[in-house]
Scaffold this active site. Structure first.
Site, mmCIF file in Angstrom:
data_model
loop_
_atom_site.group_PDB
_atom_site.id
_atom_site.type_symbol
_atom_site.label_atom_id
_atom_site.label_comp_id
_atom_site.label_asym_id
_atom_site.label_seq_id
_atom_site.Cartn_x
_atom_site.Cartn_y
_atom_site.Cartn_z
ATOM 1 N N HIS A 1 42.650 10.375 -39.391
ATOM 2 C CA HIS A 1 41.716 11.139 -40.211
ATOM 3 C C HIS A 1 41.009 10.208 -41.195
ATOM 4 O O HIS A 1 41.604 9.230 -41.661
ATOM 5 C CB HIS A 1 42.467 12.217 -41.000
ATOM 6 C CG HIS A 1 43.219 13.176 -40.131
ATOM 7 N ND1 HIS A 1 44.571 13.029 -39.869
ATOM 8 C CD2 HIS A 1 42.798 14.261 -39.433
ATOM 9 C CE1 HIS A 1 44.951 14.016 -39.051
ATOM 10 N NE2 HIS A 1 43.906 14.767 -38.765
ATOM 11 N N HIS B 1 43.777 11.652 -48.568
ATOM 12 C CA HIS B 1 42.797 12.745 -48.702
ATOM 13 C C HIS B 1 42.611 13.199 -50.154
ATOM 14 O O HIS B 1 41.681 13.952 -50.446
ATOM 15 C CB HIS B 1 43.227 13.964 -47.866
ATOM 16 C CG HIS B 1 43.201 13.737 -46.386
ATOM 17 N ND1 HIS B 1 42.087 13.267 -45.722
ATOM 18 C CD2 HIS B 1 44.162 13.916 -45.426
ATOM 19 C CE1 HIS B 1 42.365 13.167 -44.422
ATOM 20 N NE2 HIS B 1 43.613 13.540 -44.220
ATOM 21 N N ASP C 1 44.742 5.551 -40.178
ATOM 22 C CA ASP C 1 45.109 6.950 -39.932
ATOM 23 C C ASP C 1 43.985 7.596 -39.103
ATOM 24 O O ASP C 1 42.822 7.225 -39.216
ATOM 25 C CB ASP C 1 45.249 7.658 -41.277
ATOM 26 C CG ASP C 1 45.813 9.065 -41.156
ATOM 27 O OD1 ASP C 1 47.015 9.247 -41.409
ATOM 28 O OD2 ASP C 1 45.043 9.997 -40.812
ATOM 29 N N ASP D 1 48.919 8.957 -36.649
ATOM 30 C CA ASP D 1 48.489 10.163 -35.949
ATOM 31 C C ASP D 1 47.384 9.903 -34.927
ATOM 32 O O ASP D 1 46.916 10.832 -34.267
ATOM 33 C CB ASP D 1 48.103 11.285 -36.931
ATOM 34 C CG ASP D 1 47.362 10.781 -38.145
ATOM 35 O OD1 ASP D 1 46.977 9.601 -38.174
ATOM 36 O OD2 ASP D 1 47.160 11.590 -39.079
#
Ligand SMILES: [Zn+2]
Length: 308
Positions: free
Chosen positions: A164, A125, A162, A245
């Site tokens: 996200h 991120h 991931d 995740d």
């Protein structure tokens, strides 16, 4: 085939507040998951300190100075709603990067066919100018640049499973056709980027998966979209932003992948690596916040890297 496992000796020195999902116990769970006899053949090494100045290969010139300023003399400082920095965090970032660079060296020099780095905090991120979403520096992005700078890799692919979207990795490479970035992520979800229309200069592939879509939708996204695009890109090296995740146990998302889904996607990426880049894969841990889900996904991922 040999797989290098890089461990981070000082992982617990990056502190987050009580109850924060990105916590030191994650690495303890990963280390425990990979301790058994199934993993006896792994080459195991501790991450050395890396040169954090290399972060400026992808972040702006004042980025590290701003991180140092945000670091408290003691206790835990807050960078944004969910991103924290403690006194020891930059040392932890330095070993995470050092471990990743060591893995890159080993894989490029043919000492290992692939590598997994059990490091924290995650990185995908972190944008050119902004740490965010638990991430302080974008380690996978630095690794891609270093593969180009040090080893002359012309074409580096980053595949991010991931749950996200890796907004930071996309931000860094969106105008650079020499780096391919593909992400499978839950949509809508934090950080809100990663719509399939975000394609960079043709080097970005985003597949947006709805909540509760499970492993079947993921396999279709890889089979129909990501793997053909990755194969066509013909990378010299594949880097994986390996977040766990998307696991059905994870508290932050609802993609509901099983342990074996992580083995499947790893195997498919290895097939492309076998065809295109002499099997070279370096995988870095990103997210994964349920300790059992994280352990189960990592076990499948690393067993597949090790055994094919
Ligand atoms: Zn994540």
């Amino acid at each position: 085939m040999t797989t290098l496992l890089v461990s981070q000796p000082n992982f617990a020195d990056h502190q987050t507040p009580q109850g924060h999902p990105e916590r030191a116990d994650r690495i303890r769970a990963v280390n425990e998951a990979l301790a058994g006899p199934d993993f006896a053949r792994l080459i195991r090494r501790d991450a050395p300190y890396g040169d954090v100045m290399l972060a400026e290969l992808v972040h702006d010139a004042h980025y590290l100075a701003r991180l140092r300023d945000a670091r408290p003399a003691e206790g835990i400082g807050q960078i944004d709603a969910d991103t924290y920095i403690s006194d020891g965090s930059l040392d932890v970032v330095a070993t995470g990067l050092g471990g990743a660079l060591m893995a890159l060296d080993a894989v490029v020099m043919g000492e290992a066919s692939n590598a997994f780095c059990a490091i924290r905090p995650p990185g995908h991120h972190a944008e050119i100018a902004t740490p965010m979403g638990f991430c302080l520096i974008n380690t996978v992005a630095v690794l891609a640049r270093e593969a180009q700078r040090k080893y002359g890799a012309d074409r580096v692919a980053i595949v991010d499973f991931d749950v996200h979207h890796g907004n930071g990795t996309q931000d860094i490479f969106k105008d650079d056709a020499s780096v391919f970035y593909a992400s499978s992520h839950q949509w809508p979800l934090y950080p809100g980027t990663g719509h399939p229309s975000e394609a960079g200069v043709g080097n970005i592939v985003n597949t947006a998966l709805p909540a509760h879509s499970g492993g079947e939708a993921m396999r279709a996204a890889y089979t129909e979209i990501i793997l053909p695009a990755l194969d066509k890109f013909a990378p010299d090296l594949i880097l994986i932003s390996a977040g766990f995740d998307a696991h059905h146990r994870d508290p932050l998302a609802q993609l509901e992948w099983t342990d074996s889904d992580f083995g499947w996607v790893t195997g498919k990426l290895m097939e492309v690596a076998g065809r295109r880049c002499g099997n070279r894969i370096v995988s870095l841990l990103e997210g994964g916040y349920d300790l059992r889900g994280l352990a189960g996904g990592v076990r499948q991922h690393v067993a597949t890297l090790l055994n094919g």
